[in-house]
Scaffold this motif. Structure first.
Motif, PDB file in Angstrom:
ATOM      1  N   CYS A   1      22.987  45.953  20.716  1.00  0.00           N
ATOM      2  CA  CYS A   1      24.120  46.697  21.288  1.00  0.00           C
ATOM      3  C   CYS A   1      23.776  47.306  22.635  1.00  0.00           C
TER       4      CYS A   1
ATOM      5  N   ARG B   1      25.799  46.592  26.062  1.00  0.00           N
ATOM      6  CA  ARG B   1      26.534  47.625  26.800  1.00  0.00           C
ATOM      7  C   ARG B   1      26.010  47.771  28.217  1.00  0.00           C
TER       8      ARG B   1
ATOM      9  N   HIS C   1      31.630  47.843  16.883  1.00  0.00           N
ATOM     10  CA  HIS C   1      31.415  48.980  17.792  1.00  0.00           C
ATOM     11  C   HIS C   1      31.444  48.511  19.240  1.00  0.00           C
ATOM     12  N   CYS C   2      30.749  47.418  19.508  1.00  0.00           N
ATOM     13  CA  CYS C   2      30.710  46.911  20.889  1.00  0.00           C
ATOM     14  C   CYS C   2      32.058  46.332  21.296  1.00  0.00           C
TER      15      CYS C   2
ATOM     16  N   ARG D   1      34.907  47.548  20.354  1.00  0.00           N
ATOM     17  CA  ARG D   1      35.705  48.738  20.725  1.00  0.00           C
ATOM     18  C   ARG D   1      35.256  49.277  22.072  1.00  0.00           C
ATOM     19  N   PHE D   2      33.955  49.287  22.269  1.00  0.00           N
ATOM     20  CA  PHE D   2      33.394  49.758  23.540  1.00  0.00           C
ATOM     21  C   PHE D   2      33.946  48.915  24.690  1.00  0.00           C
TER      22      PHE D   2
ATOM     23  N   GLN E   1      37.536  49.686  25.412  1.00  0.00           N
ATOM     24  CA  GLN E   1      37.676  50.963  26.148  1.00  0.00           C
ATOM     25  C   GLN E   1      37.307  50.775  27.614  1.00  0.00           C
ATOM     26  N   GLN E   2      36.211  50.056  27.819  1.00  0.00           N
ATOM     27  CA  GLN E   2      35.778  49.825  29.199  1.00  0.00           C
ATOM     28  C   GLN E   2      36.807  49.017  29.980  1.00  0.00           C
TER      29      GLN E   2
ATOM     30  N   PHE F   1      24.817  56.381  23.564  1.00  0.00           N
ATOM     31  CA  PHE F   1      24.995  55.071  22.979  1.00  0.00           C
ATOM     32  C   PHE F   1      24.250  55.008  21.673  1.00  0.00           C
TER      33      PHE F   1
END
Lengths: 233, 169
Positions: free
Chosen positions: A3, A7, A30-31, A33-34, A37-38, B168
């Motif tokens: 992850c 990211r 999770h990534c 969703r990340f 968002q980004q 993170f």
């Protein structure tokens, strides 16, 4: 890929994701969703960097170049009629530029719009049909069936009217579809420059432009979009 | 000559907006950005016949623009890197009521140090990849990617209230 690596890479360049990154994004909630968002923040960032540009910038540059070229020619003793000829030539250049601004052909309008918003070719938002329809509804059109994986959708000012700007993955690269409800054309037009080629066809009282990288099967996408887009009631 | 003029006009119409925006994010001065844009296209006109790869036009223009801006600062004895912060008023719409999110982001972006602001602007405005940015800035690709990462982290920090910060996983 873990992850942290995903990211870091995503924050460095959200516009060019490797296959490994795509695979991680699909596998990791999770990534995923990340990244989403980004992506939303990138939309805001793109709005933020698009500061106001002085009106008529391009035409001033073109006219200045024309006048600059004349001023730098070898200095010869000018007779009055030579000076008059220079002034007349400059005036004609200015009139030609103004004429082009006021009466820009549809082909030029489309190409300029695609190149002005060329950064959207790198968007990769995977929009649902519902999301696309939300974004293009101010154009008066909607997708009556799924358009497949839409990478970008938005409403745009095209000449004096609100149109829609959609980007879908093509065979040679992203394909831009511009829906121009008030831009009437008498017959289909061809669009071409050093990179892009496409066609503009009459559509629901206005027109639709489909532009891709050279070699893209444009007619296929014209049929594809024509079957899936309709005028809102 | 007519063909060259047509080509030139098309290039100006295609790239003048992005070029201007890139310059304004570098120097924060509307008049200077317009002057340098103009000078860039004048130089492009002179070199147009020698350009071998039409696909390289855009990065060529941005490279010229960057060089012209540096030349301007050299002439005026100013260091380009001293523009670590540019003034929001240069954008002509410093009114916070315009759009709060966009305004906040512009404010944060204008306060980014130039080494972070410039590659980010090249990426977001012009759509360049890390390799292309590295070529324009004449630095290593890894340096560009690190700066882009830090730029986004700095923006996020500037926009996030201290109580909301999360690390993170």
């Amino acid at each position: 890929m873990n992850c942290l690596e995903f990211r870091r890479l995503y924050l460095s360049d959200p516009y060019h994701c490797s296959e490994e990154m795509e695979a991680h994004r699909l596998a990791c909630d999770h990534c995923h969703r990340f990244a989403r968002q980004q992506s939303e923040q990138e939309i805001q960032l793109k709005r933020a960097v698009k500061v106001a540009v002085p009106e008529g910038l391009a035409s001033r540059i073109i006219v200045s170049k024309a006048l600059h070229g004349r001023a730098n020619k070898a200095t010869v003793k000018r007779r009055p009629f030579k000076l008059l000829a220079s002034l007349l030539a400059a005036s004609f250049t200015l009139l030609a530029v103004l004429w082009r601004i006021l009466f820009i052909p549809t082909e030029q309008l489309v190409l300029t719009h695609v190149t002005d918003e060329i950064h959207h070719l790198q968007d990769n938002f995977a929009l649902t049909t519902h999301a696309v329809n939300q974004k293009i509804r101010s154009s008066g059109l909607y997708a009556s069936q799924s358009l497949g994986p839409v990478r970008y959708a938005g409403s745009c000012q095209i000449r004096d009217h609100v149109g829609a700007h959609i980007i879908i993955p093509g065979k040679r690269g992203p394909v831009t579809v511009l829906l121009m409800p008030k831009e009437s054309i008498q017959h289909p037009l061809t669009v071409k420059d050093h990179r892009f080629s496409g066609r503009i066809v009459p559509f629901t009282g206005g027109s639709m432009a489909v532009i891709g990288e050279r070699g893209e099967p444009i007619d296929h996408w014209i049929d594809y979009m024509s079957q899936r887009l309709a005028q809102a009631g | 000559m007519v063909l060259k003029q047509t080509q030139f006009d098309a290039i100006v119409n295609a790239y003048s907006v992005d070029l201007y925006r890139y310059l304004i994010w570098l120097c924060g001065n509307t008049q200077l950005a317009e002057d340098i844009s103009q000078e860039t296209f004048f130089r492009a006109w002179r070199g147009l016949d020698k350009l071998q790869d039409p696909k390289a036009i855009k990065s060529w223009l941005f490279t010229i623009a960057r060089r012209e801006l540096a030349r301007h600062f050299e002439k005026n004895k100013t260091i380009m890197e001293s523009l670590d912060e540019i003034h929001l008023a240069a954008f002509g719409d410093a009114d916070p009521a315009l759009d709060p999110d966009v305004f906040s982001l512009r404010q944060a972006l204008s306060r980014l140090p130039l080494p972070y602001r410039e590659p980010l602007v090249l990426q977001v405005i012009a759509g360049y990849s890390g390799n292309e940015i590295a070529e324009i800035l004449q630095v290593q690709v890894n340096t560009v990617m690190t700066r882009l990462f830090r730029a986004r982290k700095l923006l996020a920090q500037a926009l996030t209230p201290a109580s909301d910060e999360k690390g993170f996983k």
